[in-house]
Design an enzyme around this catalytic site. Structure first.
Site, PDB file in Angstrom:
ATOM      1  N   GLU A  54       0.690  -1.080   0.103  1.00 31.63           N
ATOM      2  CA  GLU A  54       0.031   0.205  -0.065  1.00 31.63           C
ATOM      3  C   GLU A  54       0.823   1.212  -0.021  1.00 31.63           C
ATOM      4  O   GLU A  54       0.598   2.054  -0.670  1.00 31.63           O
ATOM      5  CB  GLU A  54      -0.951   0.098   1.161  1.00 31.63           C
ATOM      6  CG  GLU A  54      -2.012  -0.986   0.999  1.00 31.63           C
ATOM      7  CD  GLU A  54      -2.956  -0.542   0.024  1.00 31.63           C
ATOM      8  OE1 GLU A  54      -3.225   0.443  -0.501  1.00 31.63           O
ATOM      9  OE2 GLU A  54      -3.747  -1.376  -0.613  1.00 31.63           O
ATOM     10  N   ASN A  65      -7.505   9.827  -5.438  1.00 34.15           N
ATOM     11  CA  ASN A  65      -8.230   9.014  -5.987  1.00 34.15           C
ATOM     12  C   ASN A  65      -9.068   9.651  -7.034  1.00 34.15           C
ATOM     13  O   ASN A  65      -9.703  10.695  -6.729  1.00 34.15           O
ATOM     14  CB  ASN A  65      -8.973   7.933  -5.268  1.00 34.15           C
ATOM     15  CG  ASN A  65      -8.283   7.207  -4.314  1.00 34.15           C
ATOM     16  OD1 ASN A  65      -7.317   6.485  -4.614  1.00 34.15           O
ATOM     17  ND2 ASN A  65      -8.515   6.985  -2.952  1.00 34.15           N
ATOM     18  N   ASP A  67     -12.229   9.205  -7.636  1.00 40.11           N
ATOM     19  CA  ASP A  67     -13.702   9.083  -7.085  1.00 40.11           C
ATOM     20  C   ASP A  67     -13.561  10.545  -6.156  1.00 40.11           C
ATOM     21  O   ASP A  67     -14.690  10.703  -5.858  1.00 40.11           O
ATOM     22  CB  ASP A  67     -14.038   8.057  -6.571  1.00 40.11           C
ATOM     23  CG  ASP A  67     -13.376   7.607  -5.404  1.00 40.11           C
ATOM     24  OD1 ASP A  67     -12.478   8.390  -4.885  1.00 40.11           O
ATOM     25  OD2 ASP A  67     -13.757   6.527  -4.630  1.00 40.11           O
ATOM     26  N   SER A  69     -12.079  10.718  -3.384  1.00 41.08           N
ATOM     27  CA  SER A  69     -11.607  10.255  -1.886  1.00 41.08           C
ATOM     28  C   SER A  69     -10.027  10.262  -2.013  1.00 41.08           C
ATOM     29  O   SER A  69      -9.261  10.386  -3.043  1.00 41.08           O
ATOM     30  CB  SER A  69     -12.212   9.010  -1.636  1.00 41.08           C
ATOM     31  OG  SER A  69     -11.643   7.956  -2.404  1.00 41.08           O
ATOM     32  N   ASP A  71      -6.554   8.319   0.066  1.00 42.98           N
ATOM     33  CA  ASP A  71      -6.062   7.464   0.914  1.00 42.98           C
ATOM     34  C   ASP A  71      -4.938   8.113   1.739  1.00 42.98           C
ATOM     35  O   ASP A  71      -4.134   8.886   1.290  1.00 42.98           O
ATOM     36  CB  ASP A  71      -5.603   6.195   0.273  1.00 42.98           C
ATOM     37  CG  ASP A  71      -6.677   5.565  -0.746  1.00 42.98           C
ATOM     38  OD1 ASP A  71      -7.773   5.886  -0.083  1.00 42.98           O
ATOM     39  OD2 ASP A  71      -6.271   4.898  -1.842  1.00 42.98           O
ATOM     40  N   ASN A  78      -8.902   4.866   3.435  1.00 45.00           N
ATOM     41  CA  ASN A  78      -9.673   5.854   2.643  1.00 45.00           C
ATOM     42  C   ASN A  78     -10.546   6.619   3.231  1.00 45.00           C
ATOM     43  O   ASN A  78     -11.262   6.484   3.993  1.00 45.00           O
ATOM     44  CB  ASN A  78     -10.575   5.049   1.486  1.00 45.00           C
ATOM     45  CG  ASN A  78     -11.355   5.701   0.512  1.00 45.00           C
ATOM     46  OD1 ASN A  78     -12.384   6.342   0.654  1.00 45.00           O
ATOM     47  ND2 ASN A  78     -10.521   6.071  -0.552  1.00 45.00           N
TER      48      ASN A  78
END
Length: 148
Positions: A54, A65, A67, A69, A71, A78
């Site tokens: 990750e 991201n 969308d 959002s 991380d 998230n």
């Protein structure tokens, strides 16, 4: 004069962009101390593999991201579901500010990750763990690490 200005700006950006990376064995000790070995059936090897795939052990990693959002942290937690970044809607199931997931002591990240894997999907919540860690031999992640 312009060259000096460019060099100064570049140096500032390097300082701002410096990552806070943990050594693999240091991370293993922190996770062990926080009782993650065997938590919900996942070994330290699973946790170390998760952190590597990750974030490459980068405690301060932030990834935006498509969308909308974001991380955060070593486990790339998230903002849409687990933490509040005050920039977009969040369910904030972990009841934590996303910035807290960037703290080097990892307490907020660990507590939130525990909550995430306590659900029915466990570590399968993380796509990278499913792709690179699940069902694979992982014992090499602890090689040379002494937990005490």
């Amino acid at each position: 004069m312009t060259r000096v200005l460019h060099i100064t700006v570049a140096c500032c950006l390097l300082v701002i962009n410096q990552a806070t990376r943990m050594h693999r064995c240091e991370l293993a000790r922190v996770l062990y101390k926080n009782e993650l070995d065997g938590y919900e059936g996942y070994s330290l090897n699973d946790w170390i593999c998760l952190a590597f795939v990750e974030s490459k052990f980068n405690v301060s990693k932030i990834n935006e991201n498509a969308d909308g959002s974001t991380d955060y942290g070593i486990f790339q937690i998230n903002s849409h579901y687990w933490c509040n970044n005050y920039q977009s809607h969040s369910e904030n199931y972990c009841h934590v500010d996303c910035e807290d997931l960037l703290e080097p002591d990892l307490i907020s990240s660990i507590n939130c990750a525990k909550k995430i894997i306590s659900g029915q999907r466990g570590m399968r919540n993380w796509l990278e763990w499913r792709l690179h860690c699940a069902g694979r031999p992982l014992s090499h992640w602890m090689t040379g690490c002494h937990l005490r």
